[in-house]
Design a protein around this motif. Structure first.
Motif, PDB file in Angstrom:
ATOM      1  N   GLY A  76      14.942 -21.136   0.390  1.00  0.00           N
ATOM      2  CA  GLY A  76      13.424 -22.386  -0.136  1.00  0.00           C
ATOM      3  C   GLY A  76      12.639 -22.930   0.973  1.00  0.00           C
ATOM      4  N   ALA A  77      11.690 -23.469   0.013  1.00  0.00           N
ATOM      5  CA  ALA A  77      11.895 -24.658   0.569  1.00  0.00           C
ATOM      6  C   ALA A  77      11.334 -25.753  -0.170  1.00  0.00           C
ATOM      7  N   VAL A  78      11.259 -27.012   0.677  1.00  0.00           N
ATOM      8  CA  VAL A  78      11.040 -28.491   0.718  1.00  0.00           C
ATOM      9  C   VAL A  78      10.195 -29.036   0.651  1.00  0.00           C
ATOM     10  N   ASP A  79       9.631 -30.546   0.132  1.00  0.00           N
ATOM     11  CA  ASP A  79       8.772 -31.177   0.857  1.00  0.00           C
ATOM     12  C   ASP A  79       9.166 -32.132   1.789  1.00  0.00           C
ATOM     13  N   LEU A  80       9.390 -32.034   3.141  1.00  0.00           N
ATOM     14  CA  LEU A  80      10.000 -33.097   4.244  1.00  0.00           C
ATOM     15  C   LEU A  80       9.086 -34.284   4.071  1.00  0.00           C
ATOM     16  N   MET A  81       9.216 -35.336   3.918  1.00  0.00           N
ATOM     17  CA  MET A  81       8.882 -37.112   4.499  1.00  0.00           C
ATOM     18  C   MET A  81       9.737 -37.052   6.371  1.00  0.00           C
ATOM     19  N   ARG A  82       8.431 -37.663   6.701  1.00  0.00           N
ATOM     20  CA  ARG A  82       9.137 -37.703   8.220  1.00  0.00           C
ATOM     21  C   ARG A  82       8.542 -38.814   8.471  1.00  0.00           C
ATOM     22  N   VAL A  83       9.354 -39.897   9.537  1.00  0.00           N
ATOM     23  CA  VAL A  83       9.127 -40.892  10.165  1.00  0.00           C
ATOM     24  C   VAL A  83      10.132 -41.064  11.231  1.00  0.00           C
ATOM     25  N   GLN A  84       9.651 -41.862  12.054  1.00  0.00           N
ATOM     26  CA  GLN A  84       9.858 -42.346  13.744  1.00  0.00           C
ATOM     27  C   GLN A  84      10.497 -43.174  13.393  1.00  0.00           C
ATOM     28  N   ARG A  85      11.251 -43.951  13.450  1.00  0.00           N
ATOM     29  CA  ARG A  85      12.339 -45.073  13.623  1.00  0.00           C
ATOM     30  C   ARG A  85      13.767 -45.478  13.810  1.00  0.00           C
ATOM     31  N   ARG A  86      13.625 -46.618  14.459  1.00  0.00           N
ATOM     32  CA  ARG A  86      15.216 -47.028  15.210  1.00  0.00           C
ATOM     33  C   ARG A  86      16.060 -46.822  14.129  1.00  0.00           C
ATOM     34  N   VAL A  87      16.895 -46.026  13.588  1.00  0.00           N
ATOM     35  CA  VAL A  87      18.331 -46.169  12.607  1.00  0.00           C
ATOM     36  C   VAL A  87      19.697 -46.425  13.137  1.00  0.00           C
ATOM     37  N   ARG A  88      20.678 -46.585  12.486  1.00  0.00           N
ATOM     38  CA  ARG A  88      21.718 -46.286  12.908  1.00  0.00           C
ATOM     39  C   ARG A  88      22.541 -44.937  12.214  1.00  0.00           C
ATOM     40  N   MET A  89      23.181 -44.477  13.269  1.00  0.00           N
ATOM     41  CA  MET A  89      23.516 -43.231  13.135  1.00  0.00           C
ATOM     42  C   MET A  89      25.379 -42.930  13.622  1.00  0.00           C
ATOM     43  N   ALA A  90      25.803 -42.183  13.257  1.00  0.00           N
ATOM     44  CA  ALA A  90      27.329 -41.630  13.339  1.00  0.00           C
ATOM     45  C   ALA A  90      28.053 -40.502  13.320  1.00  0.00           C
ATOM     46  N   TYR A  91      28.544 -40.109  13.885  1.00  0.00           N
ATOM     47  CA  TYR A  91      29.068 -38.884  14.213  1.00  0.00           C
ATOM     48  C   TYR A  91      30.426 -38.560  13.479  1.00  0.00           C
ATOM     49  N   HIS A  92      30.936 -37.771  13.061  1.00  0.00           N
ATOM     50  CA  HIS A  92      32.444 -38.153  11.990  1.00  0.00           C
ATOM     51  C   HIS A  92      32.365 -36.477  12.636  1.00  0.00           C
ATOM     52  N   GLU A  93      34.086 -36.234  13.598  1.00  0.00           N
ATOM     53  CA  GLU A  93      34.294 -35.339  13.816  1.00  0.00           C
ATOM     54  C   GLU A  93      35.790 -34.155  12.954  1.00  0.00           C
ATOM     55  N   LYS A  94      35.375 -34.737  11.021  1.00  0.00           N
ATOM     56  CA  LYS A  94      36.685 -34.793  10.463  1.00  0.00           C
ATOM     57  C   LYS A  94      35.396 -33.877   9.473  1.00  0.00           C
ATOM     58  N   LEU A  95      34.120 -34.373   9.499  1.00  0.00           N
ATOM     59  CA  LEU A  95      33.544 -33.651   8.710  1.00  0.00           C
ATOM     60  C   LEU A  95      32.706 -32.867   9.043  1.00  0.00           C
ATOM     61  N   GLN A  96      32.692 -33.121  10.514  1.00  0.00           N
ATOM     62  CA  GLN A  96      31.585 -32.166  11.656  1.00  0.00           C
ATOM     63  C   GLN A  96      29.958 -32.252  11.199  1.00  0.00           C
ATOM     64  N   ALA A  97      29.704 -33.655  11.360  1.00  0.00           N
ATOM     65  CA  ALA A  97      28.341 -34.257  10.269  1.00  0.00           C
ATOM     66  C   ALA A  97      27.708 -35.127  10.947  1.00  0.00           C
ATOM     67  N   LYS A  98      26.604 -35.553  10.314  1.00  0.00           N
ATOM     68  CA  LYS A  98      26.369 -36.451  11.939  1.00  0.00           C
ATOM     69  C   LYS A  98      25.190 -37.595  10.356  1.00  0.00           C
ATOM     70  N   ILE A  99      26.051 -38.141  10.578  1.00  0.00           N
ATOM     71  CA  ILE A  99      25.670 -39.703   9.070  1.00  0.00           C
ATOM     72  C   ILE A  99      24.228 -40.373   9.823  1.00  0.00           C
ATOM     73  N   ILE A 100      23.063 -40.642   8.651  1.00  0.00           N
ATOM     74  CA  ILE A 100      22.334 -41.422   8.985  1.00  0.00           C
ATOM     75  C   ILE A 100      22.092 -42.159   8.329  1.00  0.00           C
ATOM     76  N   GLU A 101      21.719 -44.458   7.943  1.00  0.00           N
ATOM     77  CA  GLU A 101      21.025 -45.385   7.329  1.00  0.00           C
ATOM     78  C   GLU A 101      19.593 -45.761   7.317  1.00  0.00           C
ATOM     79  N   LEU A 102      19.813 -45.313   6.042  1.00  0.00           N
ATOM     80  CA  LEU A 102      18.083 -45.784   6.291  1.00  0.00           C
ATOM     81  C   LEU A 102      18.286 -47.068   4.518  1.00  0.00           C
TER      82      LEU A 102
END
Length: 412
Positions: free
Chosen positions: A224-250
């Motif tokens: 399908g499709a979505v309307d993506l909102m975009r921004v370039q900014r400094r953020v806090r992020m993390a990777y968690h191996e158990k989830l096999q996911a990358k996480i971002i905080e906004l």
């Protein structure tokens, strides 16, 4: 009322009971307004809250085909209100589910923390309504009513459930602020819960960069499709191996007093397994692992309105909360709520309090300072988990999974 009369009789007749026994026998009688605890219970409250809401999150996920939003903290508060009016045996079971102590002073601190996390303001509009709707012929225990009202756990409202279904339907529609949900009105009460969220990001997404983009499943196939909102900014992020996911905080709102976490799967982990992996310890680990990027990160998330109406009575029965719905002896007088429905609506738009000023291109040649597996972007164009938290206690105000694109492809 029966408990109060019995307690008075015991006292008049010279039967001595200790303070601890008295509290356990009828905690609603104990005047918690005289409590004073010189201790920070934030971490203990968060642990209790997570212990209850994360199994709830998994149970909701199973029943909603992995596309939902709900307010876990609001459910915690309502079950606490039910527990305060339950018979001693059921009350202890519910306290164990909620991970709250017998001491009513400590519980009062927990309730203050829980009920002050989501307060509307000019920048973040969160409206949470918790109502126990009783038939107007039912007598409500006044001591319990005073306790739940004083602690802002829920509001008691009356309607002619037994003899005027049209008037009852109108009252339910008013409370839910939407179409009337499917409710079982065979009992003498129903529990209604709503949460509506529409907030301003601390930093806005770019107005001119909202684009219709493909949305993929985890196998990389467009669905399908979505309307993506975009921004370039400094953020806090993390990777968690158990989830096999990358996480971002906004951050959300003034001074980032709320935080929204997004998680996308980047490994071979099954999405349903990822949802089932989430635990309280894991959430705390993720929060502790979040690190600020040294350079701006490309961020893209869908603009959306997501709403869910969930039969919490069924979900709670799955988790072992059963007697409240079927045994008239559990509450005094018999409440027998025949329905418990929560409707949650969450709006994500690009507006924010501050404009996202572009940084010099030289910044992009600098190392991110993050785990290399995170890369330089966070693009939520495939199924993802997200939730809204308050920054002070990290209480989960909304929890959601997004896996169904706004614009779906029609198979020919």
């Amino acid at each position: 009322m029966k408990k109060l009369i019995l307690a008075l009789l015991l006292t008049c007749c010279g039967v001595q009971i200790s303070t601890q026994q008295y509290r356990q026998f009828s905690p609603a009688i104990y005047d918690s307004r005289s409590c004073y605890i010189n201790q920070d219970l934030t971490a203990a409250f968060r642990s209790a809250n997570y212990h209850f809401i994360l199994p709830l999150y998994k149970a909701v996920g199973v029943r909603s085909n992995l596309n939902f939003v709900f307010s876990p903290n609001s459910i915690w508060i309502i079950v606490a209100a039910i527990a305060e009016g339950a018979d001693p045996v059921t009350q202890q079971k519910l306290f164990q589910h909620l991970s709250v102590p017998n001491d009513p002073c400590v519980r009062q601190i927990y309730y203050q923390l829980a009920t002050t996390r989501a307060l509307p303001s000019h920048d973040v509009n969160i409206k949470n309504t918790r109502v126990w709707l009783f038939d107007d012929g039912t007598t409500v225990n006044p001591t319990w009513h005073d306790l739940v009202a004083r602690n802002s756990l829920l509001e008691v409202v009356r309607a002619p459930i037994r003899h005027n279904p049209i008037a009852t339907a109108n009252e339910i529609k008013r409370i839910m602020s939407s179409s009337i949900p499917r409710l079982d009105l065979s009992g003498n009460s129903v529990i209604l819960d709503t949460l509506d969220y529409n907030g301003l990001w601390s930093t806005a997404f770019a107005d001119a960069v909202i684009e219709r983009a493909p949305f993929y499943n985890l196998q990389g196939e467009p669905i399908g499709a979505v309307d993506l909102m975009r921004v370039q900014r400094r953020v806090r992020m993390a990777y968690h191996e158990k989830l096999q996911a990358k996480i971002i905080e906004l951050p959300v709102g003034a001074d980032g007093r709320y935080r929204m976490l997004f998680a996308t799967i980047i490994g071979n982990n099954d999405f349903a397994s990822a949802v089932g992996t989430v635990t309280g310890d894991l959430v705390v680990e993720i929060i502790e692992r979040l690190q600020p990027s040294l350079v701006p990160i490309d961020v893209a998330i869908p603009r959306m309105v997501i709403s869910s109406e969930i039969d919490m009575r069924v979900v709670l029965k799955d988790l072992g909360v059963k007697e409240v719905w079927t045994d008239p002896a559990v509450t005094s007088p018999p409440a027998l709520p025949s329905s418990f429905v929560q409707r949650t609506t969450l709006v994500l738009n690009n507006t924010g309090l501050e404009y996202a000023y572009p940084e010099p291109q030289s910044a992009y040649s600098t190392h991110t300072g993050l785990d290399p597996i995170l890369g330089r972007e966070f693009i939520a164009d495939r199924p993802f988990l997200f939730g809204l938290f308050d920054a002070e206690t990290w209480t989960g105000l909304t929890s959601a999974v997004y896996s169904k694109p706004t614009y779906t492809f029609v198979k020919k």
